[in-house]
Design a protein around this motif. Structure first.
Motif, PDB file in Angstrom:
ATOM      1  N   ILE A 126      70.472  88.047  57.374  1.00  0.00           N
ATOM      2  CA  ILE A 126      70.829  89.373  56.851  1.00  0.00           C
ATOM      3  C   ILE A 126      71.099  89.302  55.349  1.00  0.00           C
ATOM      4  O   ILE A 126      70.663  90.176  54.581  1.00  0.00           O
ATOM      5  N   LYS A 127      71.777  88.262  54.916  1.00  0.00           N
ATOM      6  CA  LYS A 127      72.049  88.089  53.485  1.00  0.00           C
ATOM      7  C   LYS A 127      70.745  87.942  52.699  1.00  0.00           C
ATOM      8  O   LYS A 127      70.579  88.537  51.625  1.00  0.00           O
ATOM      9  N   ILE A 128      69.811  87.180  53.248  1.00  0.00           N
ATOM     10  CA  ILE A 128      68.515  86.996  52.591  1.00  0.00           C
ATOM     11  C   ILE A 128      67.787  88.328  52.478  1.00  0.00           C
ATOM     12  O   ILE A 128      67.263  88.682  51.406  1.00  0.00           O
ATOM     13  N   ILE A 129      67.747  89.092  53.566  1.00  0.00           N
ATOM     14  CA  ILE A 129      67.068  90.392  53.564  1.00  0.00           C
ATOM     15  C   ILE A 129      67.681  91.322  52.521  1.00  0.00           C
ATOM     16  O   ILE A 129      66.965  92.008  51.774  1.00  0.00           O
ATOM     17  N   ASN A 130      68.998  91.351  52.436  1.00  0.00           N
ATOM     18  CA  ASN A 130      69.668  92.217  51.460  1.00  0.00           C
ATOM     19  C   ASN A 130      69.326  91.816  50.031  1.00  0.00           C
ATOM     20  O   ASN A 130      69.087  92.670  49.165  1.00  0.00           O
ATOM     21  N   ILE A 162      59.767  88.225  60.055  1.00  0.00           N
ATOM     22  CA  ILE A 162      60.144  89.514  59.477  1.00  0.00           C
ATOM     23  C   ILE A 162      59.363  89.626  58.171  1.00  0.00           C
ATOM     24  O   ILE A 162      59.516  88.784  57.290  1.00  0.00           O
ATOM     25  N   ALA A 163      58.527  90.643  58.061  1.00  0.00           N
ATOM     26  CA  ALA A 163      57.738  90.846  56.851  1.00  0.00           C
ATOM     27  C   ALA A 163      58.211  92.101  56.130  1.00  0.00           C
ATOM     28  O   ALA A 163      58.390  93.147  56.754  1.00  0.00           O
ATOM     29  N   CYS A 221      57.292  89.789  51.067  1.00  0.00           N
ATOM     30  CA  CYS A 221      58.165  88.729  51.565  1.00  0.00           C
ATOM     31  C   CYS A 221      57.914  88.537  53.057  1.00  0.00           C
ATOM     32  O   CYS A 221      57.774  89.525  53.796  1.00  0.00           O
ATOM     33  N   ILE A 222      57.849  87.294  53.493  1.00  0.00           N
ATOM     34  CA  ILE A 222      57.728  86.984  54.920  1.00  0.00           C
ATOM     35  C   ILE A 222      58.754  85.912  55.272  1.00  0.00           C
ATOM     36  O   ILE A 222      58.783  84.834  54.666  1.00  0.00           O
ATOM     37  N   LEU A 223      59.599  86.224  56.230  1.00  0.00           N
ATOM     38  CA  LEU A 223      60.568  85.276  56.779  1.00  0.00           C
ATOM     39  C   LEU A 223      60.065  84.795  58.127  1.00  0.00           C
ATOM     40  O   LEU A 223      59.804  85.606  59.015  1.00  0.00           O
ATOM     41  N   ASN A 224      59.891  83.494  58.284  1.00  0.00           N
ATOM     42  CA  ASN A 224      59.576  82.927  59.587  1.00  0.00           C
ATOM     43  C   ASN A 224      60.882  82.612  60.293  1.00  0.00           C
ATOM     44  O   ASN A 224      61.657  81.778  59.840  1.00  0.00           O
ATOM     45  N   ILE A 257      60.872  81.011  54.203  1.00  0.00           N
ATOM     46  CA  ILE A 257      60.605  82.285  53.541  1.00  0.00           C
ATOM     47  C   ILE A 257      59.510  82.058  52.518  1.00  0.00           C
ATOM     48  O   ILE A 257      59.411  80.986  51.918  1.00  0.00           O
ATOM     49  N   LYS A 258      58.636  83.040  52.371  1.00  0.00           N
ATOM     50  CA  LYS A 258      57.698  83.017  51.247  1.00  0.00           C
ATOM     51  C   LYS A 258      57.659  84.404  50.630  1.00  0.00           C
ATOM     52  O   LYS A 258      57.695  85.418  51.326  1.00  0.00           O
ATOM     53  N   MET A 259      57.631  84.449  49.306  1.00  0.00           N
ATOM     54  CA  MET A 259      57.620  85.700  48.553  1.00  0.00           C
ATOM     55  C   MET A 259      56.482  85.668  47.548  1.00  0.00           C
ATOM     56  O   MET A 259      56.188  84.617  46.967  1.00  0.00           O
ATOM     57  N   CYS A 260      55.829  86.821  47.350  1.00  0.00           N
ATOM     58  CA  CYS A 260      54.731  86.886  46.395  1.00  0.00           C
ATOM     59  C   CYS A 260      54.959  88.010  45.393  1.00  0.00           C
ATOM     60  O   CYS A 260      55.675  88.991  45.667  1.00  0.00           O
TER      61      CYS A 260
END
Length: 300
Positions: free
Chosen positions: A26-30, A80-81, A106-109, A126-129
């Motif tokens: 949740i912290k990462i998503i925020n 979660i993308a 962003c994609i969270l595995n 996590i990967k972010m572009c």
């Protein structure tokens, strides 16, 4: 460089179980949503799999709350993308598919690797572009590195990297050079990411084990990379000041230095391209900074 077909992207792996430790997720998503809100007017959607079905929801307060509730109930699996908002027709390829262009995403595995944890200590990630045009301002580049470092600390990251090139925009873990080459999937390969690098990149974070195997931080500092600094127990190294100035020569210098951290050839299952003919044909619209021998294995 063909900016139409490449992006800047980073990836961070973690031994932390992001499904069980949902408060970290949740912290990462925020953090990610706050960052995107600050830097772009792009509209986003959230895609994920829960205990009932696949979800594709626009980013609204109501949909955000539903996702958080499902995370707290440990009902979110696989990924979660947070990506560019698309209609159902665009997303599922019905009719005209939008022309590819670099974008924020962003994609969270999360959760999917957990089914393999009994086989070993696999990773979530996590990967972010980011569009290359966004990096024309070096302040934006440095802000992305700060974002990467912040997420690295929160996730207790390992084998993290940032680079430029063709982003693999599916929902799998593999976006590193070697991720799909070994063990024989990126999930199984991730059991070894404390020991082995996932490739050689513009910037990457080395684990304490990797630093020791290379001879210590003093040896790394002597390589004259643009940057070498501590990120908690890890060491971050960066080839050049500006990622848009990154060249194949810079990549090959990093490759030579990191070769002791490559996974053993005996464990290699696949190549990016089966042979030189396929490599020439299929790589025409891709941008990469790797030696050809790491992409193609030509049988003698």
């Amino acid at each position: 460089m063909n900016n139409k077909n490449c992006e800047v992207f980073f990836s961070i792996a973690t031994k932390v179980d992001l499904k069980e430790n949902y408060h970290i997720t949740i912290k990462i998503i925020n953090i990610v949503l706050d960052y995107f809100k600050k830097v772009t007017d792009q509209e986003f959607m959230m895609c994920y799999v829960d205990s009932k079905s696949f979800r594709k929801n626009n980013v609204t307060e109501k949909n955000y709350e539903k996702l958080i509730e499902r995370l707290k109930n440990k009902e979110v699996f696989s990924f979660i993308a947070i990506t560019k908002r698309l209609t159902n027709e665009e997303y599922f390829g019905i009719g005209n598919i939008p022309e590819f262009e670099p974008e924020f995403g962003c994609i969270l595995n999360i959760g999917e690797p957990n089914s393999l944890r009994e086989l070993g200590d696999t990773c979530d990630s996590i990967k972010m572009c980011f569009p290359t045009s966004f990096l024309s301002d070096i302040k934006n580049q440095n802000d992305i590195i700060e974002l990467m470092e912040e997420l690295q600390r929160i996730m207790e990251g390992l084998c993290s990297f940032i680079t430029i090139g063709t982003f693999r925009d599916d929902y799998s873990m593999d976006c590193g050079l070697f991720d799909s080459h070994y063990y024989p999937t990126s999930t199984l390969f991730s059991m070894h990411w404390n020991e082995y690098v996932r490739g050689y990149f513009w910037g990457q974070c080395l684990t304490p084990y990797q630093v020791e195997k290379l001879g210590g931080i003093e040896i790394i500092q002597n390589q004259e990379f643009y940057l070498c600094e501590k990120w908690d127990d890890c060491v971050y190294i960066q080839s050049t000041e500006n990622i848009l100035d990154y060249t194949l020569e810079d990549a090959l210098k990093m490759r030579t230095f990191l070769k002791p951290l490559f996974p053993p050839e005996s464990e290699k299952e696949l190549q990016s391209y089966p042979n030189k003919e396929d490599f020439k044909k299929l790589s025409q619209n891709k941008v990469y900074f790797f030696a050809d021998e790491d992409l193609v294995l030509e049988e003698e």
